[in-house]
Design an enzyme around this catalytic site. Sequence first.
Site, mmCIF file in Angstrom:
data_model
loop_
_atom_site.group_PDB
_atom_site.id
_atom_site.type_symbol
_atom_site.label_atom_id
_atom_site.label_comp_id
_atom_site.label_asym_id
_atom_site.label_seq_id
_atom_site.Cartn_x
_atom_site.Cartn_y
_atom_site.Cartn_z
ATOM 1 N N GLY A 1 0.763 -1.241 0.000
ATOM 2 C CA GLY A 1 0.000 0.000 0.000
ATOM 3 C C GLY A 1 0.795 1.293 0.000
ATOM 4 O O GLY A 1 0.354 2.298 -0.542
ATOM 5 N N GLU B 1 3.850 4.161 6.257
ATOM 6 C CA GLU B 1 2.592 3.428 6.047
ATOM 7 C C GLU B 1 1.640 4.252 5.187
ATOM 8 O O GLU B 1 1.640 5.484 5.236
ATOM 9 C CB GLU B 1 1.913 3.166 7.402
ATOM 10 C CG GLU B 1 2.175 1.790 7.991
ATOM 11 C CD GLU B 1 1.415 0.663 7.290
ATOM 12 O OE1 GLU B 1 1.065 0.791 6.098
ATOM 13 O OE2 GLU B 1 1.184 -0.348 7.950
ATOM 14 N N ASP C 1 -5.155 1.808 10.463
ATOM 15 C CA ASP C 1 -6.582 1.555 10.674
ATOM 16 C C ASP C 1 -6.761 1.035 12.101
ATOM 17 O O ASP C 1 -6.887 1.819 13.034
ATOM 18 C CB ASP C 1 -7.021 0.550 9.596
ATOM 19 C CG ASP C 1 -8.501 0.258 9.592
ATOM 20 O OD1 ASP C 1 -9.277 1.056 10.119
ATOM 21 O OD2 ASP C 1 -8.908 -0.788 9.044
ATOM 22 N N ASP D 1 -5.621 -0.281 -2.039
ATOM 23 C CA ASP D 1 -6.344 -1.155 -2.964
ATOM 24 C C ASP D 1 -7.700 -1.594 -2.464
ATOM 25 O O ASP D 1 -8.022 -1.512 -1.284
ATOM 26 C CB ASP D 1 -5.528 -2.423 -3.216
ATOM 27 C CG ASP D 1 -5.534 -3.339 -1.984
ATOM 28 O OD1 ASP D 1 -5.139 -2.875 -0.912
ATOM 29 O OD2 ASP D 1 -5.968 -4.498 -2.105
HETATM 30 P P1 IMP Z 1 -4.334 -2.027 10.395
HETATM 31 O O1 IMP Z 1 -3.410 -3.148 10.797
HETATM 32 O O2 IMP Z 1 -5.773 -2.359 10.702
HETATM 33 O O3 IMP Z 1 -3.921 -0.699 10.983
HETATM 34 O O4 IMP Z 1 -4.332 -1.933 8.831
HETATM 35 C C1 IMP Z 1 -3.206 -1.600 8.157
HETATM 36 C C2 IMP Z 1 -3.244 -1.963 6.691
HETATM 37 O O5 IMP Z 1 -4.523 -2.357 6.194
HETATM 38 C C3 IMP Z 1 -2.861 -0.739 5.903
HETATM 39 O O6 IMP Z 1 -1.470 -0.650 5.776
HETATM 40 C C4 IMP Z 1 -3.566 -0.968 4.589
HETATM 41 O O7 IMP Z 1 -2.744 -1.683 3.721
HETATM 42 C C5 IMP Z 1 -4.785 -1.773 4.938
HETATM 43 N N1 IMP Z 1 -5.972 -0.879 5.031
HETATM 44 C C6 IMP Z 1 -6.533 -0.377 6.153
HETATM 45 N N2 IMP Z 1 -7.603 0.388 5.878
HETATM 46 C C7 IMP Z 1 -7.725 0.366 4.537
HETATM 47 C C8 IMP Z 1 -8.637 1.008 3.622
HETATM 48 O O8 IMP Z 1 -9.583 1.753 3.973
HETATM 49 N N3 IMP Z 1 -8.430 0.748 2.296
HETATM 50 C C9 IMP Z 1 -7.426 -0.045 1.845
HETATM 51 N N4 IMP Z 1 -6.541 -0.647 2.655
HETATM 52 C C10 IMP Z 1 -6.697 -0.446 3.997
HETATM 53 MG MG MG Z 2 -0.431 -1.225 4.210
#
Ligand code: IMP
Ligand code: MG
Length: 183
Positions: A52, A107, A111, A167
């Site tokens: 990403g 990053e 999220d 994506d």
């Molecule tokens: P986390 O571990 O939940 O913080 O998510 C991190 C990863 O999930 C990010 O680096 C993104 O690659 C993916 N991600 C989180 N939210 C989104 C979104 O809304 N669209 C696309 N990819 C996301």
């Molecule tokens: Mg990511």
Amino acid sequence: MARRAKTIAVNNETFEELISEAAILRRVRELAGQISADFAGKTPVFIGVLNGSFIFFADLIRDVSIDCEVDFLKLSSYGDAKISSGTVRLLKDLNCQVEGRHIIIVEDIVDSGLSIEYIKRLILHQNPASFAVVTLLHKPEAMKTAVQLNYVGFEIPKDFVIGYGLDYAQRERNLRAIYRLKQ
Ligand code: IMP
Ligand code: MG
């Protein structure tokens, strides 16, 4: 041009522009300026989290005015879904030596924060001189961990977003702006 439209359709779902290309680039330049000032006289290692962050990474690094090195790691947590699976796996490890280096994780979006928490544990284990995180996007309402984010481009609502590297089932990363799923 479809790639620059204000509203786009993907798999029968509608996405609308949330952050324009111009606004992204303006903010990326500010972040790079801040990081360059904070790390003046040092040679940090920017570590991009694949896939990403690749577009943000490329834009950010070219606006950084100090000496630096780059490396990448790859995690998997989402599969092809819109909601995090909650399990993080390391798909590609680092090549660089972390010990004694100033590490800046790059990053696309934080999220739940589970990925960044996993990365922090991985890096701190290898004794860096310092550890910082820069993320283009942050969804504060979705955050489940307390990892400090040193540089945040934009705080956004917890809607699903695509474009500028992000994506939907591996597609739409090449959109120039960031779009959110219309409810
Ligand atoms: P986390 O571990 O939940 O913080 O998510 C991190 C990863 O999930 C990010 O680096 C993104 O690659 C993916 N991600 C989180 N939210 C989104 C979104 O809304 N669209 C696309 N990819 C996301
Ligand atoms: Mg990511």
